[in-house]
Design a protein around this motif. Structure first.
Motif, PDB file in Angstrom:
ATOM      1  N   CYS A 159       0.715  -1.166   0.133  1.00 43.92           N
ATOM      2  CA  CYS A 159       0.016  -0.093  -0.159  1.00 43.92           C
ATOM      3  C   CYS A 159       0.864   1.342   0.023  1.00 43.92           C
ATOM      4  O   CYS A 159       0.403   2.293  -0.525  1.00 43.92           O
ATOM      5  CB  CYS A 159      -1.042   0.063   1.271  1.00 43.92           C
ATOM      6  SG  CYS A 159      -2.160  -1.698   1.011  1.00 43.92           S
ATOM      7  N   ALA A 160       1.844   1.124   0.393  1.00 46.06           N
ATOM      8  CA  ALA A 160       2.843   2.439   0.617  1.00 46.06           C
ATOM      9  C   ALA A 160       3.616   2.452  -0.523  1.00 46.06           C
ATOM     10  O   ALA A 160       4.083   3.702  -1.023  1.00 46.06           O
ATOM     11  CB  ALA A 160       3.704   2.207   1.844  1.00 46.06           C
ATOM     12  N   SER A 161       3.974   1.518  -1.176  1.00 42.47           N
ATOM     13  CA  SER A 161       4.850   1.432  -2.473  1.00 42.47           C
ATOM     14  C   SER A 161       4.292   1.020  -3.658  1.00 42.47           C
ATOM     15  O   SER A 161       4.404   1.882  -4.774  1.00 42.47           O
ATOM     16  CB  SER A 161       6.077   0.644  -2.421  1.00 42.47           C
ATOM     17  OG  SER A 161       6.911   1.057  -1.165  1.00 42.47           O
ATOM     18  N   TYR A 162       3.577   0.116  -3.786  1.00 41.43           N
ATOM     19  CA  TYR A 162       3.108  -0.202  -5.084  1.00 41.43           C
ATOM     20  C   TYR A 162       1.627   0.243  -5.335  1.00 41.43           C
ATOM     21  O   TYR A 162       1.598   0.522  -6.431  1.00 41.43           O
ATOM     22  CB  TYR A 162       2.866  -1.931  -5.108  1.00 41.43           C
ATOM     23  CG  TYR A 162       4.132  -2.612  -5.049  1.00 41.43           C
ATOM     24  CD1 TYR A 162       4.781  -3.105  -6.324  1.00 41.43           C
ATOM     25  CD2 TYR A 162       4.759  -2.974  -4.117  1.00 41.43           C
ATOM     26  CE1 TYR A 162       5.760  -3.829  -6.214  1.00 41.43           C
ATOM     27  CE2 TYR A 162       5.942  -3.549  -3.922  1.00 41.43           C
ATOM     28  CZ  TYR A 162       6.528  -4.173  -5.257  1.00 41.43           C
ATOM     29  OH  TYR A 162       7.742  -4.838  -5.435  1.00 41.43           O
ATOM     30  N   ALA A 163       0.812   0.567  -4.401  1.00 42.42           N
ATOM     31  CA  ALA A 163      -0.471   1.439  -4.854  1.00 42.42           C
ATOM     32  C   ALA A 163      -0.120   2.787  -5.557  1.00 42.42           C
ATOM     33  O   ALA A 163      -0.579   2.975  -6.646  1.00 42.42           O
ATOM     34  CB  ALA A 163      -1.260   1.654  -3.644  1.00 42.42           C
ATOM     35  N   PRO A 164       0.851   3.537  -4.940  1.00 43.23           N
ATOM     36  CA  PRO A 164       1.244   4.664  -5.525  1.00 43.23           C
ATOM     37  C   PRO A 164       1.798   4.568  -7.079  1.00 43.23           C
ATOM     38  O   PRO A 164       1.346   5.287  -7.971  1.00 43.23           O
ATOM     39  CB  PRO A 164       1.968   5.351  -4.514  1.00 43.23           C
ATOM     40  CG  PRO A 164       1.907   4.815  -3.304  1.00 43.23           C
ATOM     41  CD  PRO A 164       1.392   3.544  -3.636  1.00 43.23           C
TER      42      PRO A 164
END
Length: 192
Positions: A159-164
């Motif tokens: 959620c912190a890296s791949y979602a953005p």
């Protein structure tokens, strides 16, 4: 290939053909799938386990959700494995698929070794970012089948890296990963 792997191989080719990928391109995709399945078949994986058909599902996410039709990108997606290093195909088999495929596979950040995954994804080329996001999305969709102790850390990095990165890469992939982050948190990580 037989059984579920054979059926998935046929689905990959059919989907690629529907996207207008020519016969040589479909051959590269098929060869990548054979290479990716070799360690899965020889390792005796349960053919109903999430790891078994992961390579094909990654490519299907790219084709069906993002409309990716570049054979080298799809082959690289099939060959990318960031969660289970023991299931990565032999380097010689990756090399046989060409320099472009090899380069794309090598450029996908490994979240276990790269503490700055988001930065690596943002500076990566668009194809590398799409591969990484699709591969992570498929693993994430099956996280609930992994040991509970793995859930918080995997969810946090996703959620912190791949979602953005997904949001910058493709609107459908961005929505799918954002939805997974919220849904998994609400269903599995909230107390009570």
């Amino acid at each position: 290939m037989e059984g579920r792997a054979g059926a998935m191989a046929a689905r990959l080719v059919d989907t690629a053909e529907r996207l207008g990928i020519d016969a040589p391109g479909r051959a590269i995709i098929s060869a990548a799938f054979v290479a990716a399945m070799r360690p899965r078949l020889s390792g005796g994986l349960d053919d109903h386990g999430p790891e078994y058909l992961h390579p094909a599902r990654t490519a299907l996410i790219l084709m069906e959700d993002a409309g990716v039709g570049e054979p080298a990108t799809l082959a690289a997606a099939i060959l990318t494995e960031t969660r289970h290093p023991g299931l990565r195909p032999d380097a010689d088999e990756v090399d046989r698929l060409g320099e472009q495929v090899r380069g794309l596979v090598a450029a996908v950040p490994d979240p276990e070794e790269d503490e700055r995954v988001l930065e690596s994804l943002i500076v990566a080329g668009p194809d590398v970012r799409l591969i990484a996001v699709a591969e992570r999305l498929d693993h994430a969709r099956h996280l609930h089948l992994r040991p509970r102790s793995e859930w918080p850390g995997y969810h946090a990095v996703t959620c912190a890296s791949y979602a953005p990165a997904a949001a910058r890469s493709h609107p459908v992939l961005g929505r799918r990963l954002a939805w997974w982050c919220r849904s998994f948190r609400d269903r599995f990580l909230r107390p009570g």
